[in-house]
Write a protein that holds these residues in place. Structure first.
Motif, PDB file in Angstrom:
ATOM      1  N   LEU A   1       0.749  -1.108   0.233  1.00  0.00           N
ATOM      2  CA  LEU A   1      -0.127   0.129   0.026  1.00  0.00           C
ATOM      3  C   LEU A   1       0.890   1.447   0.005  1.00  0.00           C
ATOM      4  N   ASN A   2       1.973   1.232   0.425  1.00  0.00           N
ATOM      5  CA  ASN A   2       3.067   2.263   0.337  1.00  0.00           C
ATOM      6  C   ASN A   2       3.884   2.113  -0.859  1.00  0.00           C
ATOM      7  N   ASN A   3       3.896   1.471  -1.841  1.00  0.00           N
ATOM      8  CA  ASN A   3       4.907   1.051  -2.809  1.00  0.00           C
ATOM      9  C   ASN A   3       5.001   2.675  -3.341  1.00  0.00           C
ATOM     10  N   THR A   4       6.233   2.851  -3.991  1.00  0.00           N
ATOM     11  CA  THR A   4       6.286   4.453  -4.713  1.00  0.00           C
ATOM     12  C   THR A   4       5.621   4.608  -5.871  1.00  0.00           C
ATOM     13  N   GLU A   5       5.473   3.264  -6.629  1.00  0.00           N
ATOM     14  CA  GLU A   5       4.633   3.628  -7.873  1.00  0.00           C
ATOM     15  C   GLU A   5       3.184   3.724  -7.725  1.00  0.00           C
ATOM     16  N   VAL A   6       2.724   2.901  -6.492  1.00  0.00           N
ATOM     17  CA  VAL A   6       1.303   2.881  -6.391  1.00  0.00           C
ATOM     18  C   VAL A   6       0.928   4.639  -5.670  1.00  0.00           C
ATOM     19  N   LEU A   7       1.913   5.126  -4.870  1.00  0.00           N
ATOM     20  CA  LEU A   7       1.625   6.462  -4.360  1.00  0.00           C
ATOM     21  C   LEU A   7       1.848   7.612  -5.653  1.00  0.00           C
ATOM     22  N   GLU A   8       2.795   7.080  -6.490  1.00  0.00           N
ATOM     23  CA  GLU A   8       2.531   8.312  -7.482  1.00  0.00           C
ATOM     24  C   GLU A   8       1.504   8.352  -8.177  1.00  0.00           C
ATOM     25  N   THR A   9       0.943   7.170  -8.792  1.00  0.00           N
ATOM     26  CA  THR A   9      -0.289   7.020  -9.458  1.00  0.00           C
ATOM     27  C   THR A   9      -1.562   7.501  -8.677  1.00  0.00           C
ATOM     28  N   VAL A  10      -1.597   7.228  -7.274  1.00  0.00           N
ATOM     29  CA  VAL A  10      -2.828   7.711  -6.648  1.00  0.00           C
ATOM     30  C   VAL A  10      -2.871   9.566  -6.621  1.00  0.00           C
ATOM     31  N   ALA A  11      -1.464  10.192  -6.470  1.00  0.00           N
ATOM     32  CA  ALA A  11      -1.175  11.672  -6.501  1.00  0.00           C
ATOM     33  C   ALA A  11      -1.671  12.105  -7.919  1.00  0.00           C
TER      34      ALA A  11
ATOM     35  N   ARG B   1      -6.229  -0.179  -2.423  1.00  0.00           N
ATOM     36  CA  ARG B   1      -5.731  -1.100  -3.241  1.00  0.00           C
ATOM     37  C   ARG B   1      -4.766  -0.784  -4.272  1.00  0.00           C
ATOM     38  N   GLY B   2      -3.566  -1.535  -4.669  1.00  0.00           N
ATOM     39  CA  GLY B   2      -3.076  -1.149  -5.744  1.00  0.00           C
ATOM     40  C   GLY B   2      -2.193  -2.382  -6.414  1.00  0.00           C
TER      41      GLY B   2
ATOM     42  N   ALA C   1      -2.945   3.534   8.226  1.00  0.00           N
ATOM     43  CA  ALA C   1      -2.414   3.156   9.633  1.00  0.00           C
ATOM     44  C   ALA C   1      -1.260   2.537   9.852  1.00  0.00           C
ATOM     45  N   PRO C   2       0.116   2.834  10.637  1.00  0.00           N
ATOM     46  CA  PRO C   2       1.116   2.377  10.905  1.00  0.00           C
ATOM     47  C   PRO C   2       1.305   0.775  10.675  1.00  0.00           C
ATOM     48  N   SER C   3       0.111   0.197  11.075  1.00  0.00           N
ATOM     49  CA  SER C   3       0.092  -1.238  10.934  1.00  0.00           C
ATOM     50  C   SER C   3      -0.097  -1.941   9.597  1.00  0.00           C
ATOM     51  N   ASP C   4      -0.457  -1.038   8.797  1.00  0.00           N
ATOM     52  CA  ASP C   4      -0.803  -1.242   7.547  1.00  0.00           C
ATOM     53  C   ASP C   4       0.467  -0.978   6.357  1.00  0.00           C
ATOM     54  N   VAL C   5       1.425  -0.133   7.036  1.00  0.00           N
ATOM     55  CA  VAL C   5       2.572   0.321   5.955  1.00  0.00           C
ATOM     56  C   VAL C   5       3.416  -1.168   5.555  1.00  0.00           C
ATOM     57  N   GLY C   6       3.658  -1.234   4.206  1.00  0.00           N
ATOM     58  CA  GLY C   6       4.223  -2.373   3.732  1.00  0.00           C
ATOM     59  C   GLY C   6       3.245  -3.512   3.577  1.00  0.00           C
ATOM     60  N   PHE C   7       2.142  -3.484   3.779  1.00  0.00           N
ATOM     61  CA  PHE C   7       1.111  -4.696   3.450  1.00  0.00           C
ATOM     62  C   PHE C   7       0.511  -4.531   2.041  1.00  0.00           C
ATOM     63  N   THR C   8      -0.066  -5.380   1.474  1.00  0.00           N
ATOM     64  CA  THR C   8      -0.655  -5.394   0.295  1.00  0.00           C
ATOM     65  C   THR C   8      -2.209  -5.179   0.502  1.00  0.00           C
ATOM     66  N   ASN C   9      -2.564  -5.443   1.455  1.00  0.00           N
ATOM     67  CA  ASN C   9      -4.036  -5.116   1.833  1.00  0.00           C
ATOM     68  C   ASN C   9      -4.490  -4.552   2.988  1.00  0.00           C
ATOM     69  N   HIS C  10      -5.532  -4.105   3.283  1.00  0.00           N
ATOM     70  CA  HIS C  10      -5.788  -3.926   4.797  1.00  0.00           C
ATOM     71  C   HIS C  10      -6.310  -5.085   5.500  1.00  0.00           C
ATOM     72  N   ASN C  11      -5.552  -5.234   6.522  1.00  0.00           N
ATOM     73  CA  ASN C  11      -6.009  -6.418   7.233  1.00  0.00           C
ATOM     74  C   ASN C  11      -7.333  -6.327   7.866  1.00  0.00           C
ATOM     75  N   LEU C  12      -8.253  -7.244   7.871  1.00  0.00           N
ATOM     76  CA  LEU C  12      -9.480  -7.272   8.394  1.00  0.00           C
ATOM     77  C   LEU C  12      -9.199  -7.594   9.870  1.00  0.00           C
ATOM     78  N   ARG C  13      -8.419  -6.790  10.739  1.00  0.00           N
ATOM     79  CA  ARG C  13      -7.936  -6.928  11.808  1.00  0.00           C
ATOM     80  C   ARG C  13      -9.171  -6.481  12.880  1.00  0.00           C
ATOM     81  N   LEU C  14     -10.201  -7.162  12.708  1.00  0.00           N
ATOM     82  CA  LEU C  14     -11.236  -6.812  13.627  1.00  0.00           C
ATOM     83  C   LEU C  14     -11.492  -7.523  14.733  1.00  0.00           C
ATOM     84  N   SER C  15     -11.312  -7.122  15.994  1.00  0.00           N
ATOM     85  CA  SER C  15     -11.608  -7.732  17.192  1.00  0.00           C
ATOM     86  C   SER C  15     -12.442  -6.989  18.069  1.00  0.00           C
TER      87      SER C  15
END
Length: 355
Positions: free
Chosen positions: A152-162, A184-185, A281-295
């Motif tokens: 989600l914080n890939n450079t090409e993904v961020l550039e494309t979003v901007a 998603r990217g 969120a800091p927990s999502d940096v470096g991951f490919t999807n938003h984790n359904l971290r629901l508790s």
């Protein structure tokens, strides 16, 4: 004498003891009652998720029922979910949301849910979920040239979003949109180098024209007027260069009793000192999807004394599966010719595809 006769007759009367409540009938994973409970659970999970996309039921893996008294049962569900194309912000009903195909690099959710059925009404007491994308190797094996999820914080993904959001804001006659978060990217390298992104946005108190004069003054609409939406963008980088973007605003959504406006799904208002780089969120940096971290424990539902059972069932899953396998090994009773054994009660049917 009369007293003696009365005493003898009294002794001969049948003694009625309190009959304990019958244990609940076991449920199969594809039974209508299990499916109805699963529907309540999935709606609850989506209603309390704050990032990414809605999830749909793929399979009921397991179901257990524990009696708590007359017309009062605790239901434990183990669910497999799949990510849909509907952002969590979207008002589109889940029934109308398309599940992402396997080739689109599917994301699976695993959830354990504890529900209560009291006088015929089912409500969620607690839920615990996590999600993960299918492996790149699996995708490559089926579709060698399909785009893969990027972090989600890939450079090409961020550039494309901007680039996509700037392009949209430069051409729209509507409100100026501010970026909220990347959903998603995906990046494809062959036969062309393409970056595809999906991201959440919010309308501001400025028009796009006013933003050209002083973009710093453009703030998200206050929460009682909020208007959120979602954008998709595609940038072709090679062999030619092209950019396409489309954004849709959903309009103001009214709060519901169990989901107040301050915590509407998918919306995170920025607070001082909060890192908002890439909207992650800091927990999502470096991951490919938003984790359904629901508790989540439902404060509106009547809690029972079976929380320990819920926790013990979660830790006992491998033991249960081993026990089932061992029981199957001992079931060597000869069957008549043509005998077809009934399908196992669990796991249930796969509604979409297996990951």
């Amino acid at each position: 004498m009369k007293a003696l006769i009365a005493l003898i007759l009294l002794v001969q009367l049948p003694i009625h003891k309190a009959v304990p409540a019958a244990p609940p009938a076991p449920l199969g994973c594809d039974d209508p009652e299990s499916e109805a409970a699963a529907e309540v659970a999935v709606n609850y999970i989506n209603g309390h998720s704050h990032h990414g996309f809605k999830f749909a039921l793929n399979r009921i893996e397991d179901v257990r029922v524990v009696s708590q008294g007359p017309n009062n049962y605790i239901i434990f569900l183990e669910l497999d979910l799949l990510e849909t194309k509907c952002p969590i912000l979207s008002p589109t009903p889940l029934a109308n949301c398309t599940v992402r195909s396997f080739a689109e690099h599917a994301v699976e959710g695993d959830c354990d849910v504890k529900l209560q059925k009291l006088d015929g009404t089912v409500s969620v007491l607690a839920s615990k979920c996590h999600s993960h994308a299918d492996s790149s190797e699996d995708i490559r094996r089926i579709c060698p040239e399909c785009p893969l999820l990027a972090s989600l914080n890939n450079t090409e993904v961020l550039e494309t979003v901007a680039a996509a959001l700037n392009d949209f804001n430069s051409k729209t006659t509507g409100p100026y949109l501010r970026f909220l978060e990347i959903g998603r990217g995906q990046i494809q390298y062959h036969p062309a180098h393409i970056v595809a992104v999906e991201f959440a946005v919010g309308a501001t108190n400025c028009s796009a024209e006013e933003a050209k004069v002083n973009v710093g003054a453009c703030q998200l609409l206050p929460e009682d007027q909020s208007n959120f939406g979602f954008c998709t963008g595609t940038m072709v980088k090679h062999p030619s260069q092209d950019l396409n973007v489309d954004c849709q605003l959903y309009g103001h959504q009214v709060s519901t009793p169990d989901i107040p406006l301050l915590s509407r799904p998918g919306v995170t208002y920025v607070h001082p000192g909060q890192d908002t780089s890439a909207g992650l969120a800091p927990s999502d940096v470096g991951f490919t999807n938003h984790n359904l971290r629901l508790s989540h424990h439902n404060p509106l539902a009547s809690e029972s004394s079976s929380s320990e059972i819920f926790r013990s069932m979660l830790s006992a899953k491998p033991v249960q599966k081993r026990a089932v396998a061992e029981a199957a090994q001992h079931d060597k009773v000869p069957r008549p010719v043509g005998f077809v054994p009934p399908p196992p009660a669990c796991p249930g049917k796969i509604r979409h595809f297996d990951i």
